[in-house]
Design a protein around this motif. Structure first.
Motif, PDB file in Angstrom:
ATOM      1  N   ALA A 122       0.877  -1.169   0.000  1.00 24.34           N
ATOM      2  CA  ALA A 122       0.000   0.000   0.000  1.00 24.34           C
ATOM      3  C   ALA A 122       0.914   1.218   0.000  1.00 24.34           C
ATOM      4  O   ALA A 122       1.839   1.287   0.800  1.00 24.34           O
ATOM      5  N   THR A 146       1.230   5.610  -0.372  1.00 25.79           N
ATOM      6  CA  THR A 146       0.650   6.941  -0.481  1.00 25.79           C
ATOM      7  C   THR A 146       1.775   7.902  -0.854  1.00 25.79           C
ATOM      8  O   THR A 146       2.948   7.570  -0.726  1.00 25.79           O
ATOM      9  N   GLY A 147       1.404   9.073  -1.322  1.00 25.81           N
ATOM     10  CA  GLY A 147       2.441  10.025  -1.706  1.00 25.81           C
ATOM     11  C   GLY A 147       1.827  11.246  -2.335  1.00 25.81           C
ATOM     12  O   GLY A 147       0.600  11.393  -2.366  1.00 25.81           O
ATOM     13  N   ARG A 198      -4.779   6.359  -3.568  1.00 27.41           N
ATOM     14  CA  ARG A 198      -4.722   6.785  -2.152  1.00 27.41           C
ATOM     15  C   ARG A 198      -4.497   5.609  -1.200  1.00 27.41           C
ATOM     16  O   ARG A 198      -5.154   5.494  -0.173  1.00 27.41           O
ATOM     17  N   GLY A 199      -3.564   4.731  -1.549  1.00 26.21           N
ATOM     18  CA  GLY A 199      -3.148   3.704  -0.601  1.00 26.21           C
ATOM     19  C   GLY A 199      -3.935   2.408  -0.665  1.00 26.21           C
ATOM     20  O   GLY A 199      -3.731   1.532   0.185  1.00 26.21           O
ATOM     21  N   GLN A 200      -4.798   2.283  -1.624  1.00 27.53           N
ATOM     22  CA  GLN A 200      -5.523   1.014  -1.812  1.00 27.53           C
ATOM     23  C   GLN A 200      -4.493  -0.112  -1.929  1.00 27.53           C
ATOM     24  O   GLN A 200      -3.569  -0.032  -2.727  1.00 27.53           O
ATOM     25  N   THR A 213      -1.236   7.989   7.060  1.00 25.88           N
ATOM     26  CA  THR A 213      -1.149   9.039   6.045  1.00 25.88           C
ATOM     27  C   THR A 213      -2.423   9.849   6.108  1.00 25.88           C
ATOM     28  O   THR A 213      -3.523   9.290   6.145  1.00 25.88           O
ATOM     29  N   PHE A 247      -4.680  12.835   4.240  1.00 22.67           N
ATOM     30  CA  PHE A 247      -4.891  13.556   2.989  1.00 22.67           C
ATOM     31  C   PHE A 247      -5.667  14.843   3.260  1.00 22.67           C
ATOM     32  O   PHE A 247      -6.472  14.901   4.186  1.00 22.67           O
ATOM     33  N   ILE A 282       0.393  16.703   2.292  1.00 11.04           N
ATOM     34  CA  ILE A 282       0.264  15.331   2.773  1.00 11.04           C
ATOM     35  C   ILE A 282       0.927  15.260   4.146  1.00 11.04           C
ATOM     36  O   ILE A 282       1.929  15.937   4.396  1.00 11.04           O
ATOM     37  N   GLY A 341      -5.006  -0.411   5.359  1.00 10.72           N
ATOM     38  CA  GLY A 341      -4.734   0.878   4.751  1.00 10.72           C
ATOM     39  C   GLY A 341      -5.831   1.438   3.876  1.00 10.72           C
ATOM     40  O   GLY A 341      -5.646   2.485   3.245  1.00 10.72           O
TER      41      GLY A 341
END
Lengths: 345, 345, 345, 345
Positions: free
Chosen positions: A186, A188-189, A332-334, B204, B206, B212, B333
């Motif tokens: 997973a 995110t960024g 988004r991190g799925q 994380t 959003f 972020i 997540g």
């Protein structure tokens, strides 16, 4: 003597040339680069090495047994495939290819032709990472987590996210150091340059066991950090690559679990976890240049038809994670499952 | 003079008592704890303060204007609600309650009764965080990211994950420092003690903008780290709470984006990002005890019927994220949206 | 174009050659070394440069305007003197000579012949030391002390004490940075290798003002330290050469003296000293290679007949202190006065 | 039960009282201070302890077996002498007295009366220094040097130089840790406050063996440093008291000397010194409060008529060095011999 050619003479190629040139088992025959200006310095320093802009010169030379490829990632696949088809062993920069499909095809081609395919996961040949490998497997006990931070200011890459540029190092180290492979990722960024891929990213890797791994990469940090924590049931490691000599520290620290709690209630639950703090030890680290050791291993593998530590499969495993992480980051991190399948033999 | 009572005299309560005792505007009347053994030391040190195990003694005292609650989280709601219903102003430990529903009901009750409700987000009253707040709002430019690491060995909490124990600090600091509220959270983590909640977690956050935020909390780390990076378009901050005096460093570092690229091709894209590295400055940090400043602010708010920096709404916002992060962590997540709604007036 | 020759091609000579070779104002004509094996690599890298083991080839070449000498210290004097007598400008490694008598004779010879004599005090051309120079002169106020530690493990030099090997760096930096010259030196130290000079030494330098300087050098330390503290009446500096970028930190810290105490007694004396702690600032440091800047300055001085920052007099001043410190060390720290006399014009 | 009194209730006295109060073997009977305002807080916290401004109350109480003295240095001698003459065992703050003559007279008096005299060299009872003691004696081999830096900003003492205030710590640690006693001292330093004693000082201590010790103390440094290096023939130690847990690091580093060089010439001399770099180890440090351990030892010595680790002789040895160093500092580092004589029995 192994006949050798280096393809790509930009940032990293000169290091390959310097190492191969000084290796008595290597006959370094060619340096090849599409930009002739880059080749001008070669003859002065390496008088017996020929230069060319034509790949055919290299691949058509029957005395070339192996090629090292240090070109932009997008060209790894066509160049490596051409070299394999010409019967050359291949040593290619990381990441091994721009997609897992490309990587799998290289692995397959090398296997079919019985050629050595290695990927330049340089870090795994450093004394620090080799020591960490030994410690994780010998003294850490069950591995609980692997947490890495690799941040600094710049250099932003074109068209490639920070994952492909920086996390590739951590993933190749993890692939070597950890006793199991991740099964899902997973990520995110965020991008702070309009129209460009992410310059900051966070990856979580899941395993079948309770092991968890996490990687933080960032091109936009005010300070440089290169630090990994590895927690185990018996010991814990801090690996700080910026330390001049004490890069690895092993802590005799942890928790102890009291399993045989026979009654319930507050007191028992509090007693479940005990803390242990003993000595710390920073083992002496071999500072031999990693690239030198790595090329020696590759040459030995070519001579003996053995498997390099970072073979094509290792390159493929890392690219699979890069690909899945990129996909997850876009959602988004799925979580994205990693197909664990090897390339069919 | 504000009549005061402290409820809960375990780990944190004595700090509240010590501070309130030495405040000339406070008439500290009661210390209340369900365990009488904890109260035995009070009379010796604070001769005019009465002790009791009965909440009714405290709430029934008409000279008590305000109570400070420092009990386990699960009791925050019933105690705070009872105090509000008895017409007392309330200062409660973080997190304000064990669920966002509870928190919302406290906010509502306080508003209806026109009472001050504050949550003890202690860190936001430290000199370092107050300085960071000023810097973020005055010199950082657009905020790109907020990255915090809060790890050490122990203390494992019973029945509460590391998110509720450690990330609550980072979330309360972020709530104070950042110019916007998060809209969604994705969290991963792992438990290494069978049957217990996660002891390592990664969150994380959003936002609607390209900001972020990320928080790494871990009870099982070999070293103690308390470090936050905040990146902005004009400056970047490193906040290291373990530094004895230079806790905040402001870096005049960053990238410059060249927007007016008029042609295409490689060269132009390479020019898009420039790097800037100037001076670093570590501002002098006020080391006044945070709790002292915080209680003074609360008392001032009670006197003037003003809103504390960390009011019930702030407490609710933080609990909403804790709740959503816990949910996300259970789903490897999966992102969880944060309802942004305030409690209806 | 300045015609140049480099004499000595061991440890440091190659750096001189590399820099001079890439300088468009320099015609690098010769590399000379008594050991022919050292010269074998030169033609490959620097095709137009001739090599020789005969000094006469170099000094007899009328197109050679200047020579750079990078040979063992004991040979500095005869080589530099021969070069000056042949009418060449001279750039010589530190220390300028093996004794103050030798150094003074070089200074005199250069002056008589109107030739440029420079000593390679490399550190004073680094961005960090140039910044320190500016800060000491512009913001520090009265300089109270200069304290330097330069320790690590190895390399033990033959027949030369750690003072001549390591303290020479600190003395050359001090000579450049401080506003006055020392008038006396006291040194202590010890040898732990039988029959060899001291491998650990402590130097105290006295001045006419209340300024005091101290240098700790040690070849036998478990850790590497390169740290200088400079205390002033208005600011204080920490210069840590091992920091990758924040090498200089300026602290707005100090004491304030209350002069107008009108009464006596305990209370007044306690009030004499107040403490001040403000911001810390780490200015951006120019990381241009010092040797490059230094050689450019030397060439400019040759062209314009100007005085280099580290001229022969600077070299002489440093050697005088090395000599006096060695004498003091042999007498368990007996103070040795420094003759302040310049070489008579 | 040992009957106890504490004399002096300023900065350090409260720590003595707190420790003695909680010790079940102690009957803490009196706290005595010339300033009655200081005593006002005692009854509230320590209900059974009487307070007085009259020394006679304490010394006249036959149930008082021992006194702890925590008053200004100038009063140590008269108070300790009076206590000894009253037949009390004495525990006195460091330095034991204001001159070696005073210290010797206390030692003599205690011996004649068969009373325990101990000096509060607190640091030698810390886990870090006890570990260093063990390491120096068990694994270091021959001790080559002891180098300590103890600097920070403030607090300037009235009428006492930085040597008596800060170096006393290092001298007491050295006295405990090193296997031999120094025979001479040379000290340099400077005052930057007109009319006051030195606020910066450097001490070199000479021994009969090639061991050398050096202490740098400074009240006017921009950063706080508390670091000691101890070099031995087999191992080397770094003791950094500011590290939260890894206070002691043992380095398996050093040089090896090749004694059997059978020929002369350059090559042989170069081979004399070899370098060795192995693991570093940071042993777990016991963090029990030093003062607690120290007072327990004192009480045990009183009960068993045994000799404390820091007895009067240790206090005297340290004061002798302080005195000699002060004398040397006034003479720009002129070496001063230390009389090694014990107080005659």
């Amino acid at each position: 003597m192994i006949g050798f050619a280096v393809i790509g003479y930009g940032y990293w190629g000169p290091n390959l040339v310097r190492n191969l040139w000084s290796n008595p088992e290597v006959d370094l025959r060619w340096v090849c680069d599409a930009r002739p200006d880059r080749l001008s310095g070669v003859p002065g320093r390496f008088p017996t090495v020929r230069t060319t802009v034509a790949l055919a010169d290299v691949l058509g030379d029957p005395k070339v047994d192996a090629v090292a490829i240090a070109t932009p990632v997008s060209t790894h696949f066509p160049l490596a495939m051409a070299a394999l088809r010409a019967g050359k062993h291949v040593f290619v920069e990381k990441p091994i290819a721009a997609s897992s499909d490309e990587a799998a095809r290289l692995v397959e081609e090398a296997r079919r032709r019985n050629l050595i395919l290695a990927v330049d996961h340089t870090f795994i040949h450093t004394g620090a990472v080799r020591k960490m490998h030994a410690l994780v497997n010998e003294v850490l006990g069950d591995v609980y987590y692997y947490d890495s931070v690799r941040v600094n200011l710049g250099l932003f890459q074109k068209d490639v996210s920070v994952i492909w540029d920086l996390a590739v190092h951590d993933l190749s180290i993890m692939d070597y150091v950890l006793p199991e492979q991740p099964v899902a990722v997973a990520a995110t960024g965020m991008s702070h340059v309009p129209g460009q891929p992410a310059n900051i990213a966070y990856l979580t890797l899941f395993f079948d066991s309770p092991l968890i791994a996490h990687i933080h990469v960032n091109w936009l940090a005010p300070v440089k950090v290169r630090r990994t924590l590895v927690g185990g049931s018996r010991k814990m490691i801090v690996y700080d690559d910026l330390e001049p000599s004490e890069k690895i520290k092993v802590y005799d620290k942890g928790i102890t679990l009291n399993d045989d709690a026979s009654s319930d209630g507050d007191r028992v639950r509090q007693m479940l976890v005990g803390y242990r703090a003993g000595d710390m030890m920073a083992p002496h680290i071999d500072l031999t240049e990693a690239l030198d050791l790595e090329l020696r291993e590759f040459i030995e593998c070519v001579v003996n038809m053995a498997t390099p530590t970072a073979d094509g499969e290792a390159g493929l495993r890392v690219v699979r994670i890069l690909e899945a992480a990129t996909q997850s980051l876009g959602q988004r991190g799925q979580v994205v499952e990693l197909s664990s399948g090897m390339v069919p033999a």
